[in-house]
Design a protein around this motif. Structure first.
Motif, short mmCIF file in Angstrom:
data_model
loop_
_atom_site.label_atom_id
_atom_site.label_comp_id
_atom_site.label_asym_id
_atom_site.label_seq_id
_atom_site.Cartn_x
_atom_site.Cartn_y
_atom_site.Cartn_z
N CYS A 89 -8.26 0.62 4.14
CA CYS A 89 -8.07 1.75 3.11
C CYS A 89 -6.96 0.65 1.67
O CYS A 89 -6.80 -0.33 1.88
CB CYS A 89 -6.08 2.21 3.66
N ASN A 90 -7.82 1.36 0.80
CA ASN A 90 -6.91 0.84 -0.86
C ASN A 90 -5.74 0.95 -1.48
O ASN A 90 -5.12 0.70 -1.86
CB ASN A 90 -8.40 1.31 -2.09
N HIS A 91 -4.76 2.38 -0.74
CA HIS A 91 -4.15 2.20 -1.25
C HIS A 91 -2.76 1.35 -0.59
O HIS A 91 -3.45 0.67 1.19
CB HIS A 91 -3.50 4.07 -0.28
N ARG A 92 -1.72 0.97 -1.17
CA ARG A 92 -0.58 0.35 -0.43
C ARG A 92 0.63 0.90 -0.37
O ARG A 92 1.48 0.40 -0.62
CB ARG A 92 -0.17 -1.02 -1.62
N CYS A 93 0.54 2.22 0.41
CA CYS A 93 2.29 3.01 0.21
C CYS A 93 3.08 1.68 1.32
O CYS A 93 3.14 1.29 2.45
CB CYS A 93 1.84 3.91 1.77
N SER A 94 4.58 1.86 0.80
CA SER A 94 5.61 0.71 1.49
C SER A 94 5.41 1.24 2.85
O SER A 94 6.14 0.23 2.68
CB SER A 94 6.80 1.22 0.09
N PHE A 95 5.55 2.39 3.11
CA PHE A 95 6.00 2.09 4.27
C PHE A 95 4.47 1.75 5.77
O PHE A 95 4.66 1.73 7.01
CB PHE A 95 6.71 3.81 4.93
N CYS A 96 3.46 1.06 4.97
CA CYS A 96 2.36 1.32 6.04
C CYS A 96 2.05 -0.27 6.08
O CYS A 96 1.91 -0.73 5.15
CB CYS A 96 1.35 2.36 5.44
N ILE A 97 1.10 -0.72 7.07
CA ILE A 97 0.96 -2.25 7.27
C ILE A 97 -0.54 -2.36 7.54
O ILE A 97 -1.58 -2.93 7.80
CB ILE A 97 1.45 -3.16 8.09
N ILE A 98 -1.53 -0.70 7.48
CA ILE A 98 -2.87 -0.50 7.88
C ILE A 98 -3.87 -1.14 7.25
O ILE A 98 -4.98 -2.30 7.52
CB ILE A 98 -3.12 0.99 7.77
N PRO A 99 -3.30 -1.56 5.67
CA PRO A 99 -4.44 -3.00 5.04
C PRO A 99 -4.50 -3.88 5.48
O PRO A 99 -5.90 -4.65 5.38
CB PRO A 99 -4.08 -2.10 4.01
#
Length: 460
Positions: free
Chosen positions: A158-168
């Protein structure tokens, strides 16, 4: 003498457990397919296996605990364990590998989508059987889902960097699969009897961004690596099989509008799984989400104008750091106005490595949970009203369960229901005793009742 096959008791046995989301499930299917292709037997149990593979999830704390506990159980019952999946990519507090620090006796640890690395580790510890015949594995590979539906993963990361997520940090940036490979897999799945294809990724609507929508080739024809072109091709593949195509994890980008004509014409299911997460613009900025609440309402209105029968499911987070009472009320107002057909909500939970952990305004757990409950009360009221509107309607239902050939009824799903996350349609015993049901069949059913999140229907 024939080489080892899945039924050959002389072949080494690999125990396997798959945890986490459908994206992890497709990773598991790839590994299991390769194991079978090389002549290994596979088992769902640890006891008696020559080695155990645990495909882990590391997204939220509960998933981390479940994964670590499962690895511990496999070590206790078997002793020879290879770990793969998202948790395998996580760092511990000391900067080293988390799994290796908690369970130092594991034989190997890899991150997600690492089929070859897993197979290399298997080969090191359990030598490969004799070369198998090429027909050991069906063309569509080994599936962990029922025969009549399957997940089709079109990209990784994923290219997003959502602040709650560590998937990238675990799965990396977006990497789109070659469009020809995706369509070949889809064709093999339909030809193997799959009646519903569930398209998944971390961000389905971003398919092809990483390769600048490169033109690929399939069956000698050019096809762009782009969501709209992929959906058109999948619709063509599904049509002769009378099969469904369902889209998951679709971000609400403007170009998603291009898919609506396919839905309005019934060529792919009029269903979108869109992870909105919140509605207040300031909250979405703190979450680092790629859209604003106002635009989302406008998009929903456009989608419903283009395709009145569309069903939208979504997920939301309540109690995110800094969420004010006013911002939460905005979220509730959005739910009432947006009329999301199916909604889930998580009370915000800190995840190791997520930037949201450092945000000011962390809310007490009791308040987070209270807001989640308040959100779900609104969401369920919307969903219940939507289900009541189905009464008297005739719908196509895909049969998931049919004990005694359906003589006592069965359970299925309409186009509005994705497996395991949405509701079901309870099929009553048939009006004619001669009528029977079979798992994977489509039946025409008339909706006569609603119970909670589910519908009740007559058929036959």
């Amino acid at each position: 003498m024939h080489p080892a096959s899945p039924a050959d008791t002389s072949a080494p046995t690999i125990g396997f457990v798959s945890l986490g989301c459908p994206k992890a499930l497709t990773d598991s299917e790839l590994i299991l397919t390769q194991l079978s292709a090389e002549g290994y037997r596979t088992s769902k149990t640890f006891d008696g296996a020559d080695l155990v593979i645990v495909n882990t999830c590391g997204f939220i704390d509960d998933a981390v605990k479940e994964s670590l506990d499962t690895i511990g159980e496999a070590l206790a019952e078997n002793g020879r364990v290879i770990v793969t999946g998202c948790l395998g990519a996580k760092q511990g507090a000391d900067g080293g590998n988390l799994v290796a620090s908690v369970h130092p006796k594991v034989l190997a640890v890899t991150g997600p989508h690492a089929t070859q690395e897993v197979m290399d580790a298997v080969h090191r510890h359990v030598p490969k059987p004799h070369d198998p015949f090429v027909d050991l594995v069906p063309a569509a590979g080994i599936k962990l889902t029922p025969k009549h539906y399957a997940y089709l993963k079109i990209s990784e990361g994923c290219n997003h960097r959502c602040s709650f997520c560590i998937i990238p940090s675990m799965r990396g940036d977006l990497v789109s699969r070659p469009v020809g490979d995706v369509l070949n897999e889809a064709r093999a799945l339909f030809e193997s009897g799959v009646k519903e294809l569930l398209v998944i990724s971390q961000d389905t609507s971003a398919y092809g961004v990483d390769v600048q929508y490169r033109t690929g080739f399939w069956d000698g024809k050019p096809v762009k690596t782009r969501m709209a072109d992929l959906c058109e091709a999948l619709a063509r593949l599904a049509e002769p099989h009378g099969a469904w195509v369902r889209l998951h994890y679709v971000y609400p980008y403007p170009h998603v509008d291009q898919i609506l004509p396919l839905m309005a014409d019934g060529r792919i299911l009029p269903y979108l799984d869109v992870p909105f997460q919140h509605a207040h613009p300031d909250m979405l900025k703190r979450m680092k989400r790629p859209a604003s609440g106002e635009k989302n309402l406008e998009r929903l209105a456009r989608w419903r104008e283009a395709c009145p029968q569309i069903v939208v499911r979504s997920t939301f987070i309540a109690g995110f750091p800094g969420e004010t009472e006013t911002e939460f009320e905005t979220l509730l107002d959005f739910m009432r106005e947006a009329q999301i057909d199916r909604a889930g909500c998580f009370a915000y939970s800190p995840v190791d490595g997520a930037s949201a952990n450092a945000l000011p305004g962390q809310l007490p757990a009791e308040l987070r949970e209270a807001r989640r409950a308040a959100f779900m009360a609104v969401a369920e009221a919307v969903s219940t009203a939507k289900l009541q509107q189905r009464l008297g309607a005739t719908m196509q239902v895909l049969v998931d369960s049919a004990p005694a050939l359906g003589r006592r009824g069965g359970v299925g799903r309409s186009y509005a229901d994705a497996p395991e996350i949405d509701g079901t349609v309870r099929l009553l015993p048939p009006a004619k005793a001669s009528r029977t049901l079979k798992v994977g069949d489509f039946v025409t059913a008339r909706i006569v009742g609603a119970q909670g999140h589910d519908l009740v229907a007559e058929w036959g």
